[in-house]
Motif scaffolding. Structure first.
Motif, PDB file in Angstrom:
ATOM      1  N   VAL A  17      69.516  65.032  -3.440  1.00  0.00           N
ATOM      2  CA  VAL A  17      70.452  64.380  -2.523  1.00  0.00           C
ATOM      3  C   VAL A  17      69.699  63.880  -1.302  1.00  0.00           C
ATOM      4  O   VAL A  17      68.934  64.611  -0.681  1.00  0.00           O
ATOM      5  CB  VAL A  17      71.554  65.372  -2.075  1.00  0.00           C
ATOM      6  CG1 VAL A  17      72.455  64.732  -1.026  1.00  0.00           C
ATOM      7  CG2 VAL A  17      72.357  65.861  -3.266  1.00  0.00           C
ATOM      8  N   THR A  18      69.919  62.619  -0.971  1.00  0.00           N
ATOM      9  CA  THR A  18      69.347  62.021   0.240  1.00  0.00           C
ATOM     10  C   THR A  18      70.476  61.845   1.247  1.00  0.00           C
ATOM     11  O   THR A  18      71.541  61.336   0.896  1.00  0.00           O
ATOM     12  CB  THR A  18      68.720  60.649  -0.074  1.00  0.00           C
ATOM     13  OG1 THR A  18      67.733  60.833  -1.085  1.00  0.00           O
ATOM     14  CG2 THR A  18      68.091  60.033   1.164  1.00  0.00           C
ATOM     15  N   VAL A  19      70.241  62.265   2.488  1.00  0.00           N
ATOM     16  CA  VAL A  19      71.252  62.116   3.542  1.00  0.00           C
ATOM     17  C   VAL A  19      70.729  61.165   4.604  1.00  0.00           C
ATOM     18  O   VAL A  19      69.560  60.769   4.594  1.00  0.00           O
ATOM     19  CB  VAL A  19      71.638  63.485   4.151  1.00  0.00           C
ATOM     20  CG1 VAL A  19      72.337  64.359   3.111  1.00  0.00           C
ATOM     21  CG2 VAL A  19      70.445  64.187   4.754  1.00  0.00           C
ATOM     22  N   GLY A  46      73.965  74.107   5.373  1.00  0.00           N
ATOM     23  CA  GLY A  46      74.522  72.905   5.973  1.00  0.00           C
ATOM     24  C   GLY A  46      75.759  73.203   6.797  1.00  0.00           C
ATOM     25  O   GLY A  46      75.954  72.651   7.880  1.00  0.00           O
ATOM     26  N   TYR A  57      77.757  66.195   1.725  1.00  0.00           N
ATOM     27  CA  TYR A  57      76.676  66.935   1.072  1.00  0.00           C
ATOM     28  C   TYR A  57      76.184  68.066   1.970  1.00  0.00           C
ATOM     29  O   TYR A  57      75.925  69.176   1.500  1.00  0.00           O
ATOM     30  CB  TYR A  57      75.517  65.994   0.722  1.00  0.00           C
ATOM     31  CG  TYR A  57      75.890  64.998  -0.336  1.00  0.00           C
ATOM     32  CD1 TYR A  57      75.994  65.380  -1.670  1.00  0.00           C
ATOM     33  CD2 TYR A  57      76.152  63.678  -0.003  1.00  0.00           C
ATOM     34  CE1 TYR A  57      76.357  64.469  -2.648  1.00  0.00           C
ATOM     35  CE2 TYR A  57      76.513  62.756  -0.974  1.00  0.00           C
ATOM     36  CZ  TYR A  57      76.612  63.161  -2.291  1.00  0.00           C
ATOM     37  OH  TYR A  57      76.977  62.261  -3.266  1.00  0.00           O
ATOM     38  N   ILE A  58      76.049  67.774   3.249  1.00  0.00           N
ATOM     39  CA  ILE A  58      75.607  68.809   4.192  1.00  0.00           C
ATOM     40  C   ILE A  58      76.607  69.960   4.195  1.00  0.00           C
ATOM     41  O   ILE A  58      76.219  71.132   4.154  1.00  0.00           O
ATOM     42  CB  ILE A  58      75.411  68.205   5.605  1.00  0.00           C
ATOM     43  CG1 ILE A  58      74.217  67.243   5.589  1.00  0.00           C
ATOM     44  CG2 ILE A  58      75.213  69.303   6.649  1.00  0.00           C
ATOM     45  CD1 ILE A  58      74.071  66.391   6.840  1.00  0.00           C
ATOM     46  N   VAL A 110      67.966  69.523   5.013  1.00  0.00           N
ATOM     47  CA  VAL A 110      67.558  68.300   4.311  1.00  0.00           C
ATOM     48  C   VAL A 110      66.605  68.641   3.167  1.00  0.00           C
ATOM     49  O   VAL A 110      66.721  68.077   2.077  1.00  0.00           O
ATOM     50  CB  VAL A 110      66.933  67.285   5.287  1.00  0.00           C
ATOM     51  CG1 VAL A 110      66.290  66.122   4.545  1.00  0.00           C
ATOM     52  CG2 VAL A 110      67.996  66.779   6.257  1.00  0.00           C
ATOM     53  N   ASP A 144      78.268  59.268   3.245  1.00  0.00           N
ATOM     54  CA  ASP A 144      77.235  59.578   2.251  1.00  0.00           C
ATOM     55  C   ASP A 144      76.297  60.695   2.693  1.00  0.00           C
ATOM     56  O   ASP A 144      75.227  60.861   2.108  1.00  0.00           O
ATOM     57  CB  ASP A 144      76.411  58.329   1.901  1.00  0.00           C
ATOM     58  CG  ASP A 144      77.270  57.211   1.349  1.00  0.00           C
ATOM     59  OD1 ASP A 144      78.201  57.510   0.573  1.00  0.00           O
ATOM     60  OD2 ASP A 144      77.044  56.046   1.718  1.00  0.00           O
ATOM     61  N   SER A 145      76.667  61.469   3.717  1.00  0.00           N
ATOM     62  CA  SER A 145      75.819  62.568   4.179  1.00  0.00           C
ATOM     63  C   SER A 145      76.590  63.836   4.488  1.00  0.00           C
ATOM     64  O   SER A 145      76.267  64.907   3.992  1.00  0.00           O
ATOM     65  CB  SER A 145      75.038  62.162   5.438  1.00  0.00           C
ATOM     66  OG  SER A 145      74.047  61.225   5.147  1.00  0.00           O
ATOM     67  N   LEU A 196      68.709  69.968   0.334  1.00  0.00           N
ATOM     68  CA  LEU A 196      69.425  68.884  -0.335  1.00  0.00           C
ATOM     69  C   LEU A 196      68.474  67.995  -1.129  1.00  0.00           C
ATOM     70  O   LEU A 196      68.792  67.567  -2.238  1.00  0.00           O
ATOM     71  CB  LEU A 196      70.216  68.065   0.683  1.00  0.00           C
ATOM     72  CG  LEU A 196      71.419  68.787   1.298  1.00  0.00           C
ATOM     73  CD1 LEU A 196      71.967  68.009   2.486  1.00  0.00           C
ATOM     74  CD2 LEU A 196      72.495  69.027   0.255  1.00  0.00           C
ATOM     75  N   THR A 256      81.626  63.127  -1.868  1.00  0.00           N
ATOM     76  CA  THR A 256      80.312  63.237  -2.515  1.00  0.00           C
ATOM     77  C   THR A 256      80.433  62.605  -3.906  1.00  0.00           C
ATOM     78  O   THR A 256      81.481  62.049  -4.250  1.00  0.00           O
ATOM     79  CB  THR A 256      79.895  64.718  -2.630  1.00  0.00           C
ATOM     80  OG1 THR A 256      80.843  65.393  -3.447  1.00  0.00           O
ATOM     81  CG2 THR A 256      79.821  65.387  -1.257  1.00  0.00           C
TER      82      THR A 256
END
Length: 141
Positions: A133-135, A58, A51-52, A125, A47-48, A128, A92
């Motif tokens: 988006v939360t990582v 990223g 996205y990164i 971060v 879940d991270s 995002l 994602t």
């Protein structure tokens, strides 16, 4: 019998799979399940990481994390390990991992100056977060 320097000895090693290189170079911190550790202040991949890896900043950040910098892998092997990580934990909301890394991209991004990887991660971060988006938590100050 003369001993070979470490770099030459490493060159004589057989090619290892991305899975094996993950185990040897990444699992010590991120674990076999990619979950990191709260005690070790290592963020989780699920879940991270997808996205990164879906943003330019990223992707550059990923090439400068301490484990990548010190992995003693060539740029092609780093691309393979990153793609392995993305294949396993990079999904994602779109349901698929981001574009795979190429050896050329790894070479280019590793050459970009990132003097403070912790500060750079904060920028990633923030970017995002602005996208909603939360990582995974990153405990470094």
């Amino acid at each position: 019998m003369a001993l070979l320097p470490a770099a030459l000895a490493a060159a004589d090693q057989p090619t290892r799979s991305p899975h094996t290189n993950y185990i040897l170079r990444c699992a010590g911190c991120h674990g076999f399940e990619g979950l990191g550790t709260t005690e070790g202040d290592i963020p989780a991949f699920p879940d991270s990481v997808g996205y990164i890896a879906s943003t330019e900043m990223g992707r550059t950040y990923m090439m400068h994390v301490p484990g990548v910098v010190s992995a003693s892998l060539n740029n092609g092997e780093i691309a393979e390990v990153m793609n392995y990580i993305l294949d396993i934990w990079g999904a994602t909301d779109s349901g698929s991992p981001p574009e795979p890394f190429t050896e050329e991209e790894v070479t280019h991004r590793r050459a970009e100056p990132v003097p403070d990887v912790v500060a750079y991660r904060r920028l990633v971060v923030d970017e995002l977060s602005a996208m909603g988006v939360t990582v995974a938590e990153y405990p470094w100050p």
